[in-house]
Design a protein around this motif. Structure first.
Motif, PDB file in Angstrom:
ATOM      1  N   GLU A 117       0.805  -1.223   0.000  1.00  0.00           N
ATOM      2  CA  GLU A 117       0.000   0.000   0.000  1.00  0.00           C
ATOM      3  C   GLU A 117       0.838   1.273   0.000  1.00  0.00           C
ATOM      4  O   GLU A 117       0.582   2.189  -0.783  1.00  0.00           O
ATOM      5  CB  GLU A 117      -0.947   0.011   1.211  1.00  0.00           C
ATOM      6  CG  GLU A 117      -1.967  -1.115   1.218  1.00  0.00           C
ATOM      7  CD  GLU A 117      -2.920  -1.006   2.393  1.00  0.00           C
ATOM      8  OE1 GLU A 117      -3.528   0.070   2.586  1.00  0.00           O
ATOM      9  OE2 GLU A 117      -3.049  -2.000   3.146  1.00  0.00           O
ATOM     10  N   TYR A 118       1.838   1.321   0.877  1.00  0.00           N
ATOM     11  CA  TYR A 118       2.637   2.546   1.011  1.00  0.00           C
ATOM     12  C   TYR A 118       3.476   2.801  -0.238  1.00  0.00           C
ATOM     13  O   TYR A 118       3.459   3.906  -0.799  1.00  0.00           O
ATOM     14  CB  TYR A 118       3.522   2.418   2.251  1.00  0.00           C
ATOM     15  CG  TYR A 118       4.303   3.657   2.635  1.00  0.00           C
ATOM     16  CD1 TYR A 118       3.817   4.939   2.411  1.00  0.00           C
ATOM     17  CD2 TYR A 118       5.554   3.534   3.255  1.00  0.00           C
ATOM     18  CE1 TYR A 118       4.546   6.064   2.794  1.00  0.00           C
ATOM     19  CE2 TYR A 118       6.280   4.641   3.639  1.00  0.00           C
ATOM     20  CZ  TYR A 118       5.773   5.900   3.401  1.00  0.00           C
ATOM     21  OH  TYR A 118       6.492   7.017   3.773  1.00  0.00           O
ATOM     22  N   ALA A 119       4.197   1.788  -0.718  1.00  0.00           N
ATOM     23  CA  ALA A 119       5.039   1.961  -1.907  1.00  0.00           C
ATOM     24  C   ALA A 119       4.222   2.372  -3.131  1.00  0.00           C
ATOM     25  O   ALA A 119       4.596   3.325  -3.836  1.00  0.00           O
ATOM     26  CB  ALA A 119       5.840   0.694  -2.180  1.00  0.00           C
ATOM     27  N   PRO A 120       3.100   1.706  -3.444  1.00  0.00           N
ATOM     28  CA  PRO A 120       2.312   2.146  -4.595  1.00  0.00           C
ATOM     29  C   PRO A 120       1.801   3.581  -4.459  1.00  0.00           C
ATOM     30  O   PRO A 120       1.697   4.304  -5.463  1.00  0.00           O
ATOM     31  CB  PRO A 120       1.147   1.148  -4.627  1.00  0.00           C
ATOM     32  CG  PRO A 120       1.682  -0.078  -3.967  1.00  0.00           C
ATOM     33  CD  PRO A 120       2.585   0.436  -2.889  1.00  0.00           C
ATOM     34  N   ALA A 121       1.483   3.993  -3.228  1.00  0.00           N
ATOM     35  CA  ALA A 121       1.033   5.372  -3.025  1.00  0.00           C
ATOM     36  C   ALA A 121       2.158   6.362  -3.333  1.00  0.00           C
ATOM     37  O   ALA A 121       1.949   7.368  -4.037  1.00  0.00           O
ATOM     38  CB  ALA A 121       0.539   5.554  -1.591  1.00  0.00           C
ATOM     39  N   LEU A 122       3.350   6.082  -2.844  1.00  0.00           N
ATOM     40  CA  LEU A 122       4.476   6.986  -3.098  1.00  0.00           C
ATOM     41  C   LEU A 122       4.835   7.027  -4.573  1.00  0.00           C
ATOM     42  O   LEU A 122       5.261   8.075  -5.095  1.00  0.00           O
ATOM     43  CB  LEU A 122       5.694   6.556  -2.270  1.00  0.00           C
ATOM     44  CG  LEU A 122       5.578   6.677  -0.752  1.00  0.00           C
ATOM     45  CD1 LEU A 122       6.888   6.264  -0.088  1.00  0.00           C
ATOM     46  CD2 LEU A 122       5.201   8.087  -0.323  1.00  0.00           C
ATOM     47  N   MET A 123       4.677   5.910  -5.256  1.00  0.00           N
ATOM     48  CA  MET A 123       5.017   5.858  -6.675  1.00  0.00           C
ATOM     49  C   MET A 123       4.143   6.787  -7.522  1.00  0.00           C
ATOM     50  O   MET A 123       4.512   7.144  -8.642  1.00  0.00           O
ATOM     51  CB  MET A 123       4.887   4.428  -7.197  1.00  0.00           C
ATOM     52  CG  MET A 123       5.999   3.495  -6.747  1.00  0.00           C
ATOM     53  SD  MET A 123       7.605   3.975  -7.402  1.00  0.00           S
ATOM     54  CE  MET A 123       7.381   3.578  -9.128  1.00  0.00           C
ATOM     55  N   GLN A 124       3.015   7.207  -6.979  1.00  0.00           N
ATOM     56  CA  GLN A 124       2.152   8.134  -7.708  1.00  0.00           C
ATOM     57  C   GLN A 124       2.606   9.584  -7.562  1.00  0.00           C
ATOM     58  O   GLN A 124       2.004  10.486  -8.152  1.00  0.00           O
ATOM     59  CB  GLN A 124       0.699   7.989  -7.235  1.00  0.00           C
ATOM     60  CG  GLN A 124       0.105   6.627  -7.556  1.00  0.00           C
ATOM     61  CD  GLN A 124      -1.332   6.509  -7.109  1.00  0.00           C
ATOM     62  OE1 GLN A 124      -2.197   7.257  -7.547  1.00  0.00           O
ATOM     63  NE2 GLN A 124      -1.592   5.559  -6.221  1.00  0.00           N
ATOM     64  N   TYR A 169       3.327  13.316  -6.237  1.00  0.00           N
ATOM     65  CA  TYR A 169       2.569  14.336  -5.511  1.00  0.00           C
ATOM     66  C   TYR A 169       1.212  14.603  -6.155  1.00  0.00           C
ATOM     67  O   TYR A 169       0.563  15.610  -5.840  1.00  0.00           O
ATOM     68  CB  TYR A 169       3.394  15.609  -5.399  1.00  0.00           C
ATOM     69  CG  TYR A 169       4.645  15.405  -4.570  1.00  0.00           C
ATOM     70  CD1 TYR A 169       4.603  15.434  -3.177  1.00  0.00           C
ATOM     71  CD2 TYR A 169       5.868  15.124  -5.174  1.00  0.00           C
ATOM     72  CE1 TYR A 169       5.732  15.207  -2.414  1.00  0.00           C
ATOM     73  CE2 TYR A 169       7.013  14.902  -4.416  1.00  0.00           C
ATOM     74  CZ  TYR A 169       6.944  14.951  -3.045  1.00  0.00           C
ATOM     75  OH  TYR A 169       8.072  14.719  -2.288  1.00  0.00           O
ATOM     76  N   VAL A 170       0.774  13.692  -7.043  1.00  0.00           N
ATOM     77  CA  VAL A 170      -0.566  13.790  -7.607  1.00  0.00           C
ATOM     78  C   VAL A 170      -1.440  12.655  -7.082  1.00  0.00           C
ATOM     79  O   VAL A 170      -2.465  12.317  -7.668  1.00  0.00           O
ATOM     80  CB  VAL A 170      -0.528  13.788  -9.157  1.00  0.00           C
ATOM     81  CG1 VAL A 170       0.197  15.023  -9.665  1.00  0.00           C
ATOM     82  CG2 VAL A 170       0.157  12.525  -9.685  1.00  0.00           C
ATOM     83  N   LYS A 199       0.801  16.275   6.295  1.00  0.00           N
ATOM     84  CA  LYS A 199       1.565  17.507   6.089  1.00  0.00           C
ATOM     85  C   LYS A 199       2.929  17.212   5.458  1.00  0.00           C
ATOM     86  O   LYS A 199       3.488  18.062   4.758  1.00  0.00           O
ATOM     87  CB  LYS A 199       1.751  18.236   7.420  1.00  0.00           C
ATOM     88  CG  LYS A 199       0.463  18.873   7.932  1.00  0.00           C
ATOM     89  CD  LYS A 199       0.667  19.527   9.294  1.00  0.00           C
ATOM     90  CE  LYS A 199      -0.618  20.188   9.764  1.00  0.00           C
ATOM     91  NZ  LYS A 199      -0.488  20.762  11.142  1.00  0.00           N
ATOM     92  N   ALA A 200       3.449  16.019   5.711  1.00  0.00           N
ATOM     93  CA  ALA A 200       4.746  15.625   5.148  1.00  0.00           C
ATOM     94  C   ALA A 200       4.588  14.954   3.790  1.00  0.00           C
ATOM     95  O   ALA A 200       5.580  14.433   3.253  1.00  0.00           O
ATOM     96  CB  ALA A 200       5.459  14.686   6.104  1.00  0.00           C
ATOM     97  N   ASP A 201       3.381  14.955   3.230  1.00  0.00           N
ATOM     98  CA  ASP A 201       3.126  14.264   1.958  1.00  0.00           C
ATOM     99  C   ASP A 201       3.553  12.803   2.023  1.00  0.00           C
ATOM    100  O   ASP A 201       4.100  12.251   1.053  1.00  0.00           O
ATOM    101  CB  ASP A 201       3.816  14.982   0.795  1.00  0.00           C
ATOM    102  CG  ASP A 201       3.120  16.282   0.419  1.00  0.00           C
ATOM    103  OD1 ASP A 201       1.884  16.263   0.291  1.00  0.00           O
ATOM    104  OD2 ASP A 201       3.816  17.295   0.266  1.00  0.00           O
ATOM    105  N   LEU A 202       3.346  12.198   3.192  1.00  0.00           N
ATOM    106  CA  LEU A 202       3.618  10.775   3.447  1.00  0.00           C
ATOM    107  C   LEU A 202       5.105  10.453   3.488  1.00  0.00           C
ATOM    108  O   LEU A 202       5.472   9.275   3.563  1.00  0.00           O
ATOM    109  CB  LEU A 202       2.945   9.884   2.391  1.00  0.00           C
ATOM    110  CG  LEU A 202       1.455  10.104   2.142  1.00  0.00           C
ATOM    111  CD1 LEU A 202       0.934   9.085   1.117  1.00  0.00           C
ATOM    112  CD2 LEU A 202       0.651  10.014   3.424  1.00  0.00           C
TER     113      LEU A 202
END
Length: 325
Positions: A103-110, A112-113, A139-142
């Motif tokens: 979950e976390y890695a796929p989210a970061l791969m997207q 800042y959109v 606030k840290a954009d994850l």
């Protein structure tokens, strides 16, 4: 030179490297084989830093944020910062690892959109796993670096947790600071190690009384460039000796590797080490020659009594199993 002068070419030979020494040992194993014809029996990697691309967070590279997360969670678990703290650290970390990769890695791969709803959902889990707040992660954009996390975790108690070993705590110098002011591990441990080593150096070895011994290499201007093995490789500014170690194990079927890693290490987090080992490009046979051991301690796991015994037993057993192969 030492091997030649002491007639030890036919003896079992090992390298042991800790921290940045892990990167050097992995690269040196390949260099000794290819440049000098010296095969090793084993390489021991203690809390190794092997790959700058996976092991340094806060540098606008997303992968390290994924790999640091389970150690954030272990730290929060240790300090009782997680509501309804799970009974088993290992089961908890297994859950966090699955979240990190799935979950976390796929989210970061997207980038800042990332859709706002997905960002909020991931932030909520990040806050829950790390004893912090969802708002902090939003606030840290994850993307929270480990110096930020260590300042934030115990901010309400005006304390910070350690980097080299996150079980250690110390008073915050500035509780409003974004980053940790210092690593409380060092004032707790470094003076004793410095005194013991210099006493040994001066009294037993009778050497260096008139010279200054540099205890830490942080002030040295390192040349981090490294060329990956193979034809036409780039001189990369982000060193990575995982390919060197893979080539060494491929060329030498008698080379064994022992990895020793602490769960509370935020200098070289355990999932970064696990990820680097998983990316050794070697055969299934060669992978059987890799032994990874974990400890309920930090970067210098031998400071913790039970871990010190396990560390010694694991290391001695590794040598005994491989010194005739």
């Amino acid at each position: 030179q030492y091997v030649s002068e002491n007639g030890r070419w036919a003896s079992p030979k090992y390298l042991l490297g800790e921290s940045y020494g892990g990167m050097r040992s992995a690269g040196l194993a390949y260099h000794l084989q290819t440049a000098l014809g010296m095969d090793l029996n084993g390489v021991v990697l203690v809390s190794p830093f092997l790959n700058a691309g996976s092991g340094i967070d806060g540098e606008e590279i997303d992968l390290p944020h994924v790999l640091y997360l389970p150690t954030f969670a272990a730290t929060a678990w240790y300090h009782g910062a997680i509501p309804s703290k799970p009974a088993s650290l290992q089961a908890f970390l297994d859950e966090v690892e699955r979240f990190a990769y799935q979950e976390y890695a796929p989210a970061l791969m997207q980038g800042y959109v990332l859709p706002e709803a997905q960002k909020k959902a991931v932030a909520a889990k990040l806050g829950a796993y790390t004893g912090t707040s969802a708002d902090y992660w939003e606030k840290a954009d994850l993307r929270v670096s480990h110096p930020q996390f260590l300042q934030e975790l115990l901010r309400g108690q005006r304390k910070i947790a350690g980097r080299i070993d996150s079980r250690f705590v110390g008073p915050a110098v500035n509780p409003l600071s974004e980053m940790m002011d210092y690593d409380p591990f060092f004032p707790a441990v470094a003076p004793a190690y410095t005194a013991a080593f210099l006493d040994y150096l001066h009294s037993e070895l009778e050497f260096g009384r008139d010279e200054n011994y540099v205890v830490s290499a942080f002030g040295i201007d390192w040349d981090w460039k490294h060329k990956t093995p193979g034809e036409g490789g780039w001189m990369s500014p982000l060193p990575n000796t995982v390919p060197d170690l893979a080539m060494a194990m491929t060329f030498n079927p008698g080379l064994h590797v022992l990895v020793q890693q602490g769960y509370y290490d935020l200098a070289t987090p355990y999932l970064a080490t696990k990820n680097d080992v998983a990316h050794l490009d070697i055969t299934p046979e060669a992978r059987k020659r890799v032994d990874v051991q974990y400890y309920d301690a930090g970067h210098m796991m031998y400071l913790h009594g039970p871990s010190m015994k396990k560390f010694r037993d694991d290391l001695a057993g590794f040598v005994r199993r491989t010194d005739r192969l």
